[in-house]
Design an enzyme around this catalytic site. Structure first.
Site, PDB file in Angstrom:
ATOM      1  N   ARG B  51       0.833  -1.203   0.000  1.00  0.00           N
ATOM      2  CA  ARG B  51       0.000   0.000   0.000  1.00  0.00           C
ATOM      3  C   ARG B  51       0.864   1.248   0.000  1.00  0.00           C
ATOM      4  NH1 ARG B  51      -3.497  -1.751   5.348  1.00  0.00           N
ATOM      5  NH2 ARG B  51      -3.775  -3.931   4.721  1.00  0.00           N
ATOM      6  N   ASP B  53       0.050   5.368   1.398  1.00  0.00           N
ATOM      7  CA  ASP B  53      -0.958   6.161   2.116  1.00  0.00           C
ATOM      8  C   ASP B  53      -1.531   7.279   1.256  1.00  0.00           C
ATOM      9  OD1 ASP B  53      -0.909   4.769   4.430  1.00  0.00           O
ATOM     10  OD2 ASP B  53       0.405   6.156   5.509  1.00  0.00           O
ATOM     11  N   ARG B 199       8.512   7.938   6.749  1.00  0.00           N
ATOM     12  CA  ARG B 199       8.167   9.300   7.193  1.00  0.00           C
ATOM     13  C   ARG B 199       8.675   9.582   8.606  1.00  0.00           C
ATOM     14  NH1 ARG B 199       1.940   9.145   5.847  1.00  0.00           N
ATOM     15  NH2 ARG B 199       1.950  11.071   7.066  1.00  0.00           N
TER      16      ARG B 199
END
Lengths: 254, 254
Positions: B51, B53, B199
């Protein structure tokens, strides 16, 4: 009253153009909303150097307003930017004389149009360039630019829809074409531009790049004063209002 | 049945992430909508490498699907791109063996994170970089990257919310930091990444760049296994899934 001139950049993607209109998001609308907040609800009109269409960007739009407040230019900049949406930024603020007008005093504008000449689409450029996948003759495009330079009646290169009164004579100081890898940048500087003029000129230069027209045909197009003969109006998202000049550089000592 | 692997790029700005979810716009949703159209309404599931985000971009996401149709790879690419929205593009298509799986067969992923280190905001970069206006010590950031490299338990550098079972040990082959004018590019390559790991690592390297932490503190952070001690989770729009590698380069001869 103090007269304040702002140098503003905006990403045109999510705006229905510069000029305020009911029920849609515009750059002028956002600016006036911020000024009304600063002025405790009082409407303050902002005067831009000119409109830009839906999707068109600005690296340096100019706009002035008048205020009874006595803030420093740094305070104006901070106050306005604290109220700006993420796609508008006030880059510079300066106090100007009472007689100054952001639209009437313009002596030169610069627009740039970006063509991305690659076979493969780049999703990150969709809102910022015109992606054209086929081969282009950049030498011929440069020559076409030279033919477009100077003082001409630009009727052929302006929207037939725009029923403007008065002269369609304008002077272009520069119509140049710069290749840097896959990017072809058109730079246009002139004393004024008719409606859609940059995008129609870009479309015509593209026709020359595709060899559907020669640089030598430009003179004929000017003579005919017929919009139908010029190239397509290329899409707006590749067009940038790059700079606006006044008699003197208003921001030199700001 | 033929198994088809696609290399896909997308601008994540207007997606609620890669993975399909009801009532929101997702990359997987758009891909499966296109595949259903090609397959006359039959649902075809597409399996991504993983995935991304909301707001995160991909230069090269990988995803496979199976089809009873016998198209050439050029035909698959053309058919899919003709049904893609402007912010997704299929860059490459290849036929893969039955046993191949776009997620389970990943051997390495590369992510990049872009920091734009300028005083003045750039409206054109709002959806594509993280704009940080204060001075950064890029030398110290490079050293922090070196400390993060290698095989570690990355509990400190992953979202505390993600209750994943199993090991949080991962190997990072590269955590490098490259300055080019106002742009600072972080490159991370590894055998796997935990939720929000890139991140949080970017946020921690930024703390080092601001001298709120030293490169020598990274070892302590690993030992403590405490998410609270690492830097902030930096915003998603500066993050790009840059590449996904398999045992062999699936696209080499495509």
């Amino acid at each position: 009253m103090t007269k304040i001139l702002c140098k503003i950049s905006y990403d045109g993607t999510r705006f229905s153009g510069y000029q305020i209109q009911p029920r849609v998001r515009t750059v002028q609308g956002e600016l006036e909303k911020a000024l009304a907040k600063i002025h405790k609800g009082t409407h303050v009109e902002i005067h831009g150097s000119g409109r830009t269409d839906k999707g068109v960007h600005a690296k340096a739009q100019m706009a002035h307003f008048e205020s009874p407040y006595n803030l420093t230019t740094a305070e104006w900049k901070r106050a306005m930017n604290s109220l700006m949406p993420p796609d508008i930024h006030v880059n510079d603020v300066v106090e100007v004389p009472d007689a100054f007008h952001a639209r009437f005093d313009v002596v030169e504008k610069e627009y740039r149009y970006f063509i991305w000449n690659e076979r493969e689409k780049d999703v990150f450029k969709q809102n910022y360039v015109y992606q054209f996948p086929f081969a282009l003759d950049v030498g011929a495009m440069k020559q076409a630019g030279e033919q477009l330079k100077g003082t001409h009646d630009f009727t052929t290169f302006s929207s037939a829809k725009a029923a403007i009164r008065g002269s369609k004579v304008r002077t272009l100081y520069e119509v140049s074409c710069h290749q840097d890898g896959s990017q072809i940048e058109l730079i246009l500087r002139g004393n004024g531009f008719l409606y859609n003029m940059v995008r129609i000129i870009a479309g015509t230069i593209l026709e020359v790049g595709r060899s559907k027209m020669g640089p030598g045909d430009i003179g004929y197009l000017f003579d005919k004063k017929d919009r139908q003969l010029a190239g397509d109006t290329l899409p707006p998202q590749a067009l940038y209002l790059w700079n606006v000049q006044y008699e003197k550089d208003m921001f030199r000592n700001s």
